[in-house]
Design a protein around this motif. Sequence first.
Motif, PDB file in Angstrom:
ATOM      1  N   ILE A 117       0.835  -1.208   0.000  1.00 25.15           N
ATOM      2  CA  ILE A 117       0.000   0.000   0.000  1.00 25.15           C
ATOM      3  C   ILE A 117       0.866   1.253   0.000  1.00 25.15           C
ATOM      4  O   ILE A 117       0.618   2.204  -0.736  1.00 25.15           O
ATOM      5  CB  ILE A 117      -0.952  -0.013   1.225  1.00 25.15           C
ATOM      6  N   LEU A 118       1.936   1.229   0.807  1.00 22.54           N
ATOM      7  CA  LEU A 118       2.813   2.402   0.848  1.00 22.54           C
ATOM      8  C   LEU A 118       3.508   2.614  -0.500  1.00 22.54           C
ATOM      9  O   LEU A 118       3.742   3.758  -0.915  1.00 22.54           O
ATOM     10  CB  LEU A 118       3.840   2.260   1.972  1.00 22.54           C
ATOM     11  N   ALA A 119       3.794   1.517  -1.195  1.00 22.26           N
ATOM     12  CA  ALA A 119       4.437   1.644  -2.505  1.00 22.26           C
ATOM     13  C   ALA A 119       3.493   2.316  -3.514  1.00 22.26           C
ATOM     14  O   ALA A 119       3.940   2.900  -4.498  1.00 22.26           O
ATOM     15  CB  ALA A 119       4.871   0.281  -3.026  1.00 22.26           C
ATOM     16  N   LEU A 120       2.193   2.222  -3.232  1.00 18.73           N
ATOM     17  CA  LEU A 120       1.219   2.856  -4.126  1.00 18.73           C
ATOM     18  C   LEU A 120       1.438   4.368  -4.208  1.00 18.73           C
ATOM     19  O   LEU A 120       1.135   4.997  -5.223  1.00 18.73           O
ATOM     20  CB  LEU A 120      -0.202   2.594  -3.644  1.00 18.73           C
ATOM     21  N   SER A 121       1.950   4.947  -3.121  1.00 15.38           N
ATOM     22  CA  SER A 121       2.159   6.396  -3.146  1.00 15.38           C
ATOM     23  C   SER A 121       3.167   6.768  -4.230  1.00 15.38           C
ATOM     24  O   SER A 121       3.083   7.841  -4.825  1.00 15.38           O
ATOM     25  CB  SER A 121       2.634   6.888  -1.782  1.00 15.38           C
ATOM     26  N   VAL A 122       4.106   5.853  -4.517  1.00 16.93           N
ATOM     27  CA  VAL A 122       5.045   6.102  -5.618  1.00 16.93           C
ATOM     28  C   VAL A 122       4.278   6.208  -6.932  1.00 16.93           C
ATOM     29  O   VAL A 122       4.506   7.110  -7.751  1.00 16.93           O
ATOM     30  CB  VAL A 122       6.094   4.970  -5.717  1.00 16.93           C
ATOM     31  N   ALA A 123       3.326   5.289  -7.119  1.00 15.33           N
ATOM     32  CA  ALA A 123       2.533   5.291  -8.344  1.00 15.33           C
ATOM     33  C   ALA A 123       1.750   6.588  -8.475  1.00 15.33           C
ATOM     34  O   ALA A 123       1.700   7.200  -9.546  1.00 15.33           O
ATOM     35  CB  ALA A 123       1.583   4.105  -8.350  1.00 15.33           C
ATOM     36  N   LEU A 124       1.149   7.013  -7.360  1.00 18.41           N
ATOM     37  CA  LEU A 124       0.327   8.213  -7.424  1.00 18.41           C
ATOM     38  C   LEU A 124       1.189   9.433  -7.722  1.00 18.41           C
ATOM     39  O   LEU A 124       0.796  10.326  -8.467  1.00 18.41           O
ATOM     40  CB  LEU A 124      -0.468   8.389  -6.127  1.00 18.41           C
ATOM     41  N   PHE A 125       2.394   9.435  -7.145  1.00 19.25           N
ATOM     42  CA  PHE A 125       3.307  10.549  -7.416  1.00 19.25           C
ATOM     43  C   PHE A 125       3.714  10.543  -8.898  1.00 19.25           C
ATOM     44  O   PHE A 125       3.693  11.586  -9.564  1.00 19.25           O
ATOM     45  CB  PHE A 125       4.543  10.435  -6.514  1.00 19.25           C
ATOM     46  N   VAL A 132       0.570  12.689 -15.637  1.00 20.47           N
ATOM     47  CA  VAL A 132      -0.765  12.990 -16.151  1.00 20.47           C
ATOM     48  C   VAL A 132      -1.149  14.449 -15.911  1.00 20.47           C
ATOM     49  O   VAL A 132      -1.690  15.108 -16.791  1.00 20.47           O
ATOM     50  CB  VAL A 132      -1.805  12.032 -15.521  1.00 20.47           C
ATOM     51  N   LYS A 133      -0.852  14.955 -14.714  1.00 19.65           N
ATOM     52  CA  LYS A 133      -1.290  16.318 -14.383  1.00 19.65           C
ATOM     53  C   LYS A 133      -0.283  17.369 -14.855  1.00 19.65           C
ATOM     54  O   LYS A 133      -0.617  18.324 -15.530  1.00 19.65           O
ATOM     55  CB  LYS A 133      -1.506  16.456 -12.867  1.00 19.65           C
ATOM     56  N   ALA A 165       9.964  11.961 -15.790  1.00 21.74           N
ATOM     57  CA  ALA A 165       9.228  11.986 -14.528  1.00 21.74           C
ATOM     58  C   ALA A 165       9.656  10.815 -13.652  1.00 21.74           C
ATOM     59  O   ALA A 165       9.956  10.984 -12.462  1.00 21.74           O
ATOM     60  CB  ALA A 165       7.729  11.931 -14.796  1.00 21.74           C
ATOM     61  N   THR A 166       9.713   9.618 -14.252  1.00 16.21           N
ATOM     62  CA  THR A 166      10.030   8.450 -13.434  1.00 16.21           C
ATOM     63  C   THR A 166      11.519   8.395 -13.103  1.00 16.21           C
ATOM     64  O   THR A 166      11.916   7.767 -12.141  1.00 16.21           O
ATOM     65  CB  THR A 166       9.594   7.140 -14.125  1.00 16.21           C
ATOM     66  N   LEU A 167      12.341   9.090 -13.902  1.00 18.06           N
ATOM     67  CA  LEU A 167      13.766   9.198 -13.547  1.00 18.06           C
ATOM     68  C   LEU A 167      13.902   9.969 -12.234  1.00 18.06           C
ATOM     69  O   LEU A 167      14.633   9.573 -11.324  1.00 18.06           O
ATOM     70  CB  LEU A 167      14.534   9.909 -14.666  1.00 18.06           C
ATOM     71  N   VAL A 215      12.694   8.097  -4.616  1.00 17.95           N
ATOM     72  CA  VAL A 215      12.300   6.904  -3.867  1.00 17.95           C
ATOM     73  C   VAL A 215      13.522   6.201  -3.287  1.00 17.95           C
ATOM     74  O   VAL A 215      13.512   5.730  -2.150  1.00 17.95           O
ATOM     75  CB  VAL A 215      11.462   5.953  -4.755  1.00 17.95           C
ATOM     76  N   GLU A 216      14.597   6.176  -4.078  1.00 18.30           N
ATOM     77  CA  GLU A 216      15.838   5.585  -3.585  1.00 18.30           C
ATOM     78  C   GLU A 216      16.284   6.316  -2.317  1.00 18.30           C
ATOM     79  O   GLU A 216      16.660   5.702  -1.317  1.00 18.30           O
ATOM     80  CB  GLU A 216      16.905   5.710  -4.671  1.00 18.30           C
ATOM     81  N   GLY A 217      16.205   7.643  -2.380  1.00 16.03           N
ATOM     82  CA  GLY A 217      16.587   8.470  -1.232  1.00 16.03           C
ATOM     83  C   GLY A 217      15.673   8.239  -0.049  1.00 16.03           C
ATOM     84  O   GLY A 217      16.133   8.142   1.093  1.00 16.03           O
TER      85      GLY A 217
END
Lengths: 337, 350
Positions: free
Chosen positions: A115-123, A129-130, A138-140, A146-148
């Motif tokens: 569930i916490l990993a989902l926040s990465v997806a939303l970010f 998208v926005k 963006a994902t770079l 996320v690594e940090g």
Amino acid sequence: MEQRALKIDNPIKKESPWQKPLNFINNWGTVIAIVVLIVFFAVAVPQFMTGSNIVNIMRSISIVTIIAIGLTVSLTVNGFDLSIGSTATLANSLVVSFFVWYSLPTGISIALALILALSVALFNAFLIVKIKIPDLFATLATMFIVEGVAMTYTGGGSISVGMPRLDGTPTNGTIPSAFALISQTPYIIILMLIVVGSVYFFLKHTKHGRYLYMIGGNIEASRLSGIPVNRYRTLAYVISALLAALGGVVLASQIGSAQINAGGGYLMPAVAAAFIGSSFAGQGKPNAIGTLVGATLIGILENGLVMMSVPYYSLNIIKGAVLALALASTYYTRRKN
Amino acid sequence: MVLIARAIVHERKFLILDEPTAPLSNRETAELFRIVRELSKNQGLGIIFISHRLPELFEICEAISIMKDGKMITTEAIKSINQKKVIELMLGKSFNEAHQKHQIPIGNTLLKVTNLTDEANFLKNVSVVVKEHEIVGIAGLVGAGKTELCKAIFGENANSSGEIYLKNKLVVNQNPSQAVKNGFALVPEERRKEGVLVDEPVFTNLTAASLKRFTLPFSILKPDREREKARKLIESLGIKTPNENQKVSLLSGGNQQKVAVGKWLLTDAELLMFDEPTKGVDVGAKGDIFDLITKLAEEGKGIIYASSELNEILNVTDRIYVMYDGQIVKELVTSETNEEEILFYSTGGQ
């Protein structure tokens, strides 16, 4: 139905004599390569074709495949999720910390990590998208963030059973044996096959999968057909992050600890597997079965080369070359169309 | 402006301006005219000014040459000619094709758009009414705002003000997905970019807008039902394709357009918008598309037909709105108008 005259207005393209064999190699190259590699290694290394080694290969590709399947879903919408490696690291750190630091039960720890990993997806979805940043960039950015975050969370070190936290607080949680079982054969292989099978079904046989491919093919036309494209692009990144996190959890089960950037190494083979898979069987699209085949190819290559005593530090040369080949095949086909 | 400045710096003797005002606002246009006048008076530059917008020509030119189909028709002093005469010469002999449309009694108001202004402030206070069984034309030159109007109604462009009523009920089309749910359909101008998915087979294109109808629980697809429906549509629309699995990119322009139209026939669309539907379409398919549009109107749908092809508009519609510079400047009844009149208003005539 009446027989209609089969006349197409387009002039038929002249095929060069090389076109057919080239297409064949393009469509079935992965399978040919696998067969050639198996024969080669079987002859060169007698132990290669033993049952235990084959299970070993299957086991070794499980985590890569699970992560690569997530990437495949982000590729269907013509996106790209570079943050999968760090998401796996994050999930790895989280789940181990839940066990070791907080002594939470197995189910809750896994669920919480996902569930916490989902926040990465939303970010990711928010940036892409926005804010409309191209997916790759963006994902770079997310990858580094996320690594940090994962490193900051663990205090820049690793977590393992019995090791005190950085501030000196002793820990008394242990990793449950049920959790360690996940990465044992046959469970890890079954889990991988379930992931591949359900994503295959989702992409190929549901409305949602059809929409994802349509958006990847032509986002404008999809939107003007009434498909809620932003919702589906978000969904693609959610699935991608979820499976990356699942990969991280399985990794935690395998190594029994949280290591710095443990998931980072899975990004490259996952990308290679997904791209090799795109050309599988002439699909020309990212697809789950192809990704499994791609991961198998890489797994066999790696396993065989190690058995032939190629030093591990040279393996990346070969893996990188395979990725280049897979990309060449994908973009060559795309340009032709 | 920069381009003009560059031309001046090079000290040329002639300056050709090709539709220079198309991307400019009124204020910028006035500024451009001031510069152009100065150049011709003070620097002795010869200037050729090419434009669709006739009032501009009368404002700035001394002589006018009229071209049609690649041939020079005439050159005259601007003072000896008026806008009406220019339009007649542009069209050649004024021909009035027989109004082919059969009369269907027009029903109740289906769509009412009031004071629509888009966020870019290009469309200004556009109001449109479409009734059941009615085909309403949107006429206007390229860049007049026809496409923007269709997309604004369809929710593709953000609207800053204005209301859309369908059957006297206020609807909010914030994006195309909502618009489709509300019963709108759009066949966009850029067919290959926006109308069809060229890499997908014909049947998935045809079911793209109505995929929900072809699913079991959990959104599982029923491809056999899809193919069956697609085959029926291919048959009834006369789409020339070997089978429903053919990639759309391999069809001709006309057949691709039939696919782009066909996907809306499987939805509950009540208002269908066609934006330049005959662009790049062969004559045979054009006729089929006209017939289809007429048939849809007979079934009680409302149709918006946007086109810069005036003879098509005259042939197929019941009523015409003429657009110029993002505004509706005139409403005409098709049976009581002709090309000259439409062109007069669409080039900015008052």
